[in-house]
Each structure stands twice: as structure tokens, then as C-alpha cells.
Motif scaffolding. Structure first.
Motif, PDB file in Angstrom:
ATOM      1  N   LYS A  61       1.939  -7.545  11.605  1.00  0.00           N
ATOM      2  CA  LYS A  61       1.708  -6.212  11.153  1.00  0.00           C
ATOM      3  C   LYS A  61       2.656  -5.768  10.166  1.00  0.00           C
ATOM      4  O   LYS A  61       2.968  -4.686  10.126  1.00  0.00           O
ATOM      5  CB  LYS A  61       1.781  -5.284  12.518  1.00  0.00           C
ATOM      6  N   PHE A  62       3.147  -6.890   9.521  1.00  0.00           N
ATOM      7  CA  PHE A  62       4.372  -6.260   8.555  1.00  0.00           C
ATOM      8  C   PHE A  62       3.551  -5.739   7.657  1.00  0.00           C
ATOM      9  O   PHE A  62       4.184  -4.549   6.660  1.00  0.00           O
ATOM     10  CB  PHE A  62       4.898  -7.829   8.185  1.00  0.00           C
ATOM     11  N   TYR A  63       2.741  -6.147   6.829  1.00  0.00           N
ATOM     12  CA  TYR A  63       2.022  -5.589   5.598  1.00  0.00           C
ATOM     13  C   TYR A  63       1.502  -3.920   6.120  1.00  0.00           C
ATOM     14  O   TYR A  63       1.939  -3.198   5.424  1.00  0.00           O
ATOM     15  CB  TYR A  63       0.689  -6.222   5.294  1.00  0.00           C
ATOM     16  N   ARG A  64       1.157  -3.913   7.189  1.00  0.00           N
ATOM     17  CA  ARG A  64       0.705  -2.419   7.559  1.00  0.00           C
ATOM     18  C   ARG A  64       2.139  -1.641   7.708  1.00  0.00           C
ATOM     19  O   ARG A  64       2.227  -0.495   7.064  1.00  0.00           O
ATOM     20  CB  ARG A  64       0.112  -2.473   8.881  1.00  0.00           C
ATOM     21  N   TRP A  65       3.252  -2.130   8.245  1.00  0.00           N
ATOM     22  CA  TRP A  65       4.744  -1.489   8.368  1.00  0.00           C
ATOM     23  C   TRP A  65       4.842  -1.145   7.135  1.00  0.00           C
ATOM     24  O   TRP A  65       5.534   0.000   6.560  1.00  0.00           O
ATOM     25  CB  TRP A  65       5.475  -2.218   9.201  1.00  0.00           C
ATOM     26  N   ILE A  66       5.156  -2.137   6.182  1.00  0.00           N
ATOM     27  CA  ILE A  66       5.747  -2.049   4.754  1.00  0.00           C
ATOM     28  C   ILE A  66       4.869  -1.141   3.961  1.00  0.00           C
ATOM     29  O   ILE A  66       5.237  -0.384   3.345  1.00  0.00           O
ATOM     30  CB  ILE A  66       6.067  -3.347   4.054  1.00  0.00           C
ATOM     31  N   SER A  67       3.612  -1.024   4.244  1.00  0.00           N
ATOM     32  CA  SER A  67       2.676  -0.244   3.201  1.00  0.00           C
ATOM     33  C   SER A  67       2.731   1.244   3.565  1.00  0.00           C
ATOM     34  O   SER A  67       2.576   1.959   2.787  1.00  0.00           O
ATOM     35  CB  SER A  67       1.193  -0.782   3.266  1.00  0.00           C
ATOM     36  N   LYS A  68       3.039   1.393   4.913  1.00  0.00           N
ATOM     37  CA  LYS A  68       3.250   2.795   5.550  1.00  0.00           C
ATOM     38  C   LYS A  68       4.468   3.462   5.198  1.00  0.00           C
ATOM     39  O   LYS A  68       4.687   4.545   4.842  1.00  0.00           O
ATOM     40  CB  LYS A  68       3.024   2.810   6.897  1.00  0.00           C
ATOM     41  N   ARG A  69       5.381   2.428   5.140  1.00  0.00           N
ATOM     42  CA  ARG A  69       6.875   3.205   4.834  1.00  0.00           C
ATOM     43  C   ARG A  69       7.027   3.118   3.381  1.00  0.00           C
ATOM     44  O   ARG A  69       7.696   4.025   3.095  1.00  0.00           O
ATOM     45  CB  ARG A  69       7.717   2.074   5.344  1.00  0.00           C
TER      46      ARG A  69
END
Length: 147
Positions: A5-13
Motif C-alpha cells: 500500500k505504499f503507492y496508495r499512501w504516497i499518492s493520497k499524501r
């Protein structure tokens, strides 16, 4: 293995890092880092569902080189081009994977149903008049850790 879920986290942040661009509008990049595991997997497993599908190691390498070349030509990194490939799995990891494969009864059920599915798809293909090519299909287990 990536970070879940790193991509999801960084794209939301940081929502401004995600942009849709046309091929003629690709911005300049200094670095290009590629995780080769995903590329190797997708090039060696393009169409597993078709029983008539066969692929050679030479074709897999050609597909990998073509994919890398297309990414490189699209991004055109100025400074760094980095290909990350996992090394040999540690001995403990290989032992853990083996014990999980052979000790878990669910694995055998999944493996048996997959083999039956392969036989069913071969039978269905021959009933439809398709001619199965000679030789065995590519064994995806040859690119797993410990092989």
C-alpha cells in the motif's frame, strides 16, 4: 517484495505527484528505477490461461528487453538508470517456503485443482479443434526463489 500500500499512501499524501500525461508531454526525469521482478513476471506469464500458448526463454528475454527499452525511450532519464533484481533468497526463506508448500494441505488442494483446470482447458481446446503445440508450456516455478 514491495512495500504494501505504499503507492496508495504516497499518492493520497502527495496528490500532485500523480499526473496523466500524453506521450509527447513527458517531463524531464533525472532518474529511472525499475523493479525487475514485476517486469520478469509479466513477460514470462503473458497468457497462462490458454493451453495452446507456448513461450521460449529466448522470447521471454526479448519481451523483457523490449519492455525495458520502451520504458527507457519514454522516460529518457538524464542521470541514473537503475535495474533492481532480487538476489538469491536467504536459506531461511527458502526453507520457510518449502515447508509452507509441503506442510499446508490447502496448497495441495490449490495445486491439484490448478492441474485439473489445466487438463480441463486442454480437453476443451482439443474438443474445439485446436491443436496443442508440441512440448511442455513454460514452467513458472523456474523463476521463484530457491530454483
Amino acid at each position: 517484495m514491495g512495500v504494501p500500500k505504499f503507492y496508495r499512501w504516497i499518492s493520497k499524501r502527495y496528490p500532485t505527484i500523480v499526473e496523466n500525461v500524453r506521450p509527447d508531454q513527458v517531463p524531464d526525469f533525472d532518474n529511472l528505477y525499475l523493479d525487475m521482478n514485476g517486469i520478469i513476471h509479466s513477460c514470462s506469464h503473458p497468457d497462462e490461461a490458454d493451453p495452446c500458448f507456448r513461450i521460449t526463454e529466448e522470447q521471454i528475454f526479448e519481451d523483457i528487453f523490449h519492455y525495458i527499452e520502451s520504458l527507457f525511450c519514454m522516460i529518457r532519464p538524464k542521470k541514473v538508470f537503475f535495474l533492481a533484481i532480487d538476489g538469491v533468497a536467504p536459506r531461511a526463506k527458502m526453507g520457510q517456503m518449502r515447508s509452507g508448500r509441503y506442510a499446508n494441505p490447502e496448497h495441495w488442494v490449490i495445486w491439484f485443482s490448478r492441474c485439473q483446470g489445466d487438463e480441463k482447458s486442454k480437453t476443451a481446446a482439443t474438443e474445439k479443434g485446436k491443436i496443442l503445440p508440441p512440448g511442455e508450456p513454460f514452467d513458472p516455478n523456474c523463476i521463484t526463489p530457491g530454483t
